[in-house]
Design a protein around this motif. Sequence first.
Motif, PDB file in Angstrom:
ATOM      1  N   LEU A 254       4.265   6.731   3.081  1.00 30.16           N
ATOM      2  CA  LEU A 254       5.317   5.712   3.053  1.00 30.16           C
ATOM      3  C   LEU A 254       4.757   4.337   3.443  1.00 30.16           C
ATOM      4  CD1 LEU A 254       8.404   7.617   4.555  1.00 30.16           C
ATOM      5  CD2 LEU A 254       7.990   6.992   2.157  1.00 30.16           C
ATOM      6  N   SER A 255       3.805   4.328   4.424  1.00 28.97           N
ATOM      7  CA  SER A 255       3.175   3.049   4.830  1.00 28.97           C
ATOM      8  C   SER A 255       2.412   2.439   3.667  1.00 28.97           C
ATOM      9  CB  SER A 255       2.230   3.275   6.019  1.00 28.97           C
ATOM     10  OG  SER A 255       2.962   3.604   7.164  1.00 28.97           O
ATOM     11  N   GLN A 256       1.718   3.279   2.948  1.00 26.21           N
ATOM     12  CA  GLN A 256       0.960   2.806   1.787  1.00 26.21           C
ATOM     13  C   GLN A 256       1.905   2.200   0.738  1.00 26.21           C
ATOM     14  OE1 GLN A 256      -1.231   6.205   0.474  1.00 26.21           O
ATOM     15  NE2 GLN A 256      -2.874   5.954   1.984  1.00 26.21           N
ATOM     16  N   ILE A 257       3.035   2.878   0.540  1.00 20.16           N
ATOM     17  CA  ILE A 257       3.990   2.382  -0.473  1.00 20.16           C
ATOM     18  C   ILE A 257       4.564   1.028  -0.059  1.00 20.16           C
ATOM     19  CG2 ILE A 257       6.240   2.823  -1.568  1.00 20.16           C
ATOM     20  CD1 ILE A 257       5.587   5.830  -1.339  1.00 20.16           C
ATOM     21  N   THR A 258       5.021   0.964   1.214  1.00 21.25           N
ATOM     22  CA  THR A 258       5.634  -0.307   1.661  1.00 21.25           C
ATOM     23  C   THR A 258       4.613  -1.445   1.689  1.00 21.25           C
ATOM     24  OG1 THR A 258       5.287   0.364   3.981  1.00 21.25           O
ATOM     25  CG2 THR A 258       7.456   0.804   3.007  1.00 21.25           C
ATOM     26  N   SER A 259       3.353  -1.111   2.041  1.00 24.32           N
ATOM     27  CA  SER A 259       2.289  -2.146   2.029  1.00 24.32           C
ATOM     28  C   SER A 259       2.080  -2.654   0.614  1.00 24.32           C
ATOM     29  CB  SER A 259       1.000  -1.556   2.601  1.00 24.32           C
ATOM     30  OG  SER A 259      -0.056  -2.482   2.496  1.00 24.32           O
TER      31      SER A 259
ATOM     32  N   LEU B  63       5.919  -7.247  -4.722  1.00 25.45           N
ATOM     33  CA  LEU B  63       7.054  -8.171  -4.620  1.00 25.45           C
ATOM     34  C   LEU B  63       6.599  -9.620  -4.885  1.00 25.45           C
ATOM     35  CD1 LEU B  63       8.972  -6.744  -1.499  1.00 25.45           C
ATOM     36  CD2 LEU B  63       9.645  -6.625  -3.910  1.00 25.45           C
ATOM     37  N   ALA B  64       5.421  -9.989  -4.364  1.00 28.26           N
ATOM     38  CA  ALA B  64       4.921 -11.353  -4.574  1.00 28.26           C
ATOM     39  C   ALA B  64       4.609 -11.585  -6.047  1.00 28.26           C
ATOM     40  CB  ALA B  64       3.672 -11.579  -3.711  1.00 28.26           C
TER      41      ALA B  64
ATOM     42  N   ALA C 279      12.003  -1.067  -0.457  1.00 28.60           N
ATOM     43  CA  ALA C 279      10.977  -1.243   0.584  1.00 28.60           C
ATOM     44  C   ALA C 279      11.590  -1.105   1.971  1.00 28.60           C
ATOM     45  CB  ALA C 279      10.312  -2.600   0.420  1.00 28.60           C
ATOM     46  N   ARG C 280      12.786  -1.734   2.181  1.00 25.30           N
ATOM     47  CA  ARG C 280      13.436  -1.632   3.498  1.00 25.30           C
ATOM     48  C   ARG C 280      13.804  -0.171   3.821  1.00 25.30           C
ATOM     49  NH1 ARG C 280      15.893  -6.477   1.818  1.00 25.30           N
ATOM     50  NH2 ARG C 280      17.710  -5.350   1.059  1.00 25.30           N
ATOM     51  N   GLU C 281      14.354   0.552   2.813  1.00 27.55           N
ATOM     52  CA  GLU C 281      14.749   1.943   3.053  1.00 27.55           C
ATOM     53  C   GLU C 281      13.536   2.823   3.339  1.00 27.55           C
ATOM     54  OE1 GLU C 281      17.497   3.867   0.515  1.00 27.55           O
ATOM     55  OE2 GLU C 281      18.788   2.114   0.251  1.00 27.55           O
ATOM     56  N   LEU C 282      12.469   2.575   2.644  1.00 28.45           N
ATOM     57  CA  LEU C 282      11.243   3.354   2.889  1.00 28.45           C
ATOM     58  C   LEU C 282      10.723   3.095   4.306  1.00 28.45           C
ATOM     59  CD1 LEU C 282       9.369   2.933  -0.532  1.00 28.45           C
ATOM     60  CD2 LEU C 282      10.319   5.048   0.419  1.00 28.45           C
TER      61      LEU C 282
ATOM     62  N   ILE D 144      12.934   5.113   6.649  1.00 28.95           N
ATOM     63  CA  ILE D 144      12.602   6.562   6.625  1.00 28.95           C
ATOM     64  C   ILE D 144      11.317   6.798   7.404  1.00 28.95           C
ATOM     65  CG2 ILE D 144      11.898   8.474   5.142  1.00 28.95           C
ATOM     66  CD1 ILE D 144      13.800   7.341   2.988  1.00 28.95           C
ATOM     67  N   GLU D 145      10.345   5.936   7.175  1.00 26.49           N
ATOM     68  CA  GLU D 145       9.032   6.115   7.843  1.00 26.49           C
ATOM     69  C   GLU D 145       9.196   6.020   9.356  1.00 26.49           C
ATOM     70  OE1 GLU D 145       5.458   5.031   9.849  1.00 26.49           O
ATOM     71  OE2 GLU D 145       7.059   3.568   9.441  1.00 26.49           O
ATOM     72  N   GLN D 146      10.090   5.111   9.808  1.00 30.34           N
ATOM     73  CA  GLN D 146      10.294   4.947  11.249  1.00 30.34           C
ATOM     74  C   GLN D 146      11.050   6.154  11.860  1.00 30.34           C
ATOM     75  OE1 GLN D 146      12.305   1.196  11.599  1.00 30.34           O
ATOM     76  NE2 GLN D 146      10.482  -0.016  11.007  1.00 30.34           N
ATOM     77  N   GLN D 147      11.867   6.865  11.008  1.00 36.10           N
ATOM     78  CA  GLN D 147      12.636   8.018  11.505  1.00 36.10           C
ATOM     79  C   GLN D 147      11.821   9.307  11.516  1.00 36.10           C
ATOM     80  OE1 GLN D 147      16.070   8.154   9.007  1.00 36.10           O
ATOM     81  NE2 GLN D 147      16.940   6.245   9.813  1.00 36.10           N
ATOM     82  N   VAL D 148      10.733   9.353  10.814  1.00 41.23           N
ATOM     83  CA  VAL D 148       9.874  10.543  10.793  1.00 41.23           C
ATOM     84  C   VAL D 148       8.923  10.473  11.965  1.00 41.23           C
ATOM     85  CG1 VAL D 148       8.110  11.805   9.520  1.00 41.23           C
ATOM     86  CG2 VAL D 148      10.075  10.825   8.291  1.00 41.23           C
ATOM     87  N   PHE D 149       8.990  11.529  12.804  1.00 44.69           N
ATOM     88  CA  PHE D 149       8.132  11.573  13.995  1.00 44.69           C
ATOM     89  C   PHE D 149       7.184  12.765  13.905  1.00 44.69           C
ATOM     90  CE2 PHE D 149      12.120   9.613  15.357  1.00 44.69           C
ATOM     91  CZ  PHE D 149      11.668   8.433  15.926  1.00 44.69           C
ATOM     92  N   ILE D 150       6.037  12.547  14.432  1.00 44.88           N
ATOM     93  CA  ILE D 150       5.092  13.664  14.579  1.00 44.88           C
ATOM     94  C   ILE D 150       5.379  14.295  15.928  1.00 44.88           C
ATOM     95  CG2 ILE D 150       2.669  14.302  14.738  1.00 44.88           C
ATOM     96  CD1 ILE D 150       2.048  11.838  12.977  1.00 44.88           C
TER      97      ILE D 150
END
Length: 543
Positions: A215-220, A230-231, A268-271, A274-280
């Motif tokens: 998810l980090s890769q996608i949002t980046s 986006l740019a 991007a915001r939703e991803l 989700i990434e912030q809600q997933v915990f290890i």
Amino acid sequence: MIHELDIDFSEGFSVITGETGAGKSILIGALSLILGERADTAVLKDAGKKCTVEGVFNIKDYGLEDFFLLHDLEYDEQTILRREITTNGKSRAFVNDTPVNLYILKQLGGKLINIHSQYQTLIINEADFQLTVIDNYGHLLEKVDIYRMEFIKYIELKQELNNLIKEEKRSKADEDYYNFLYTELDQAHLVDGEQEEIQKELEILTHAEDIKTSLSQITSSLQTSDDNVLAKIAEIRNIANRLSKFHDGIKTLSQRLESTLIELKDIARELEGIEQQVFINPEMISKYSSRIDMIYHLEHKHRVDSIAQLIELKNNFSDKINQIASFETQISELEKEVARREDLLRKISGEISNARRHVIPEIESEFVKILSSVGMPEAQFRIEMSSANELGKDGADKVSFLFNANRGGDLREISSVASGGERSRLMLGIKSMIARKNLLPTIIFDEIDMGVSGEIAGKVANILQKMAQEMQVIVITHLPQIAGKSKEHYLVYKYSDKDATHSAVRKLTKEERILEIAKLLSNENISESAIQTAKELLKGPVR
């Protein structure tokens, strides 16, 4: 031996005579069929044809209207009882053309006719019969029937109580096991549908690191990298905006690019969310894995496929535990009901016992007089009655008929002191005594005179003749003294044609009666003296 036969018996005293094997017993057998006895297809002349036995009874003045009303039958003073045996061996019964079961037919038949066979003299020794004699004479049968119905309920309740006690003992042995199974399932705190939810959560947790990295890769790529998507789209949108004033088509595409840019920013915001809600979280993985293992273990143990089934099992174990706990209450309540019914039975049986004791002296006195009239003037007779410890189907009484034919002899049970002829006279005396008390329409004696002859036969005939003043009496006999006292005389005889031997019955004329009685006196070779004696026998009082 009978193809078709019609007999019309007269009122009063009738006799039936005939050679041995002529078919006298067949008449009794046929009559027994319309009185509700078991049908034996072996006696049928032709098993391939339906057999019908029908009797017409005048039941006026015998108070049977209530019986017909109770059983939903059409009452008629001329009532017809019919029994049909079909070709397949089954039987059907009818009262005035209404189908009835054999129980009703037998109940009604018992109110119309009493058949006494020569073998019934043996039952005079039986305690049940002796009690029935007392109850018949004292008009106690209805009271005894009420007692018997209550006694049946009492026995059924006792059996139910015994079964419940046995069930409680068996269940007590299983109670700990049921408690263990219930507790195990109850402490699992199972929730229907949780298994699927846990499996979903566990799937996310076990792949959390991969999910977060991707998810980090996608949002980046979408918004933070040097060449983020986006740019680039924003730059393309700006160029399209500048050119849109020159071409309407480019203007439309520019608007679409704007929409795409907005949608990608939202993605991007939703991803990111989700990434912030997933915990290890290794601890949660361990916790969920343990829960799933426990659920699988319970399902395997109880051989079910879902938590819903485990919950149903838990409820079943709870019901069984509650049922075991309720046994004590059920048993206590049933014991009270058994005790209540026993008290009721003892009350009814006490009333019956008192009535029996009251009527016994009257029976003893009347019976001694009857015995005197049948040639036993010195006879002694006494009824001993005692109370039994246990209730029985006829109450709490034990009775014994004690007899001695001679003055001064020891009174003993009939079976040990009475000869065959004496038993016949004893039974005749009992039947006549009861018949006068109960006024049955008809009584039939099948060789009541067995073991009787000479002067005693004449005394027996007098008893029968006296009975016939109040009821219809039909006697199958071989004694001329009895035949001579009757009002009507019927002969059962055999005849043969080219196909078979047949039985028939006819009412004799006076001349035929003289010859038949003479034959009884002297067998086949009829002497003149036998004819004169027969005439003398028929000169008795008008019958």
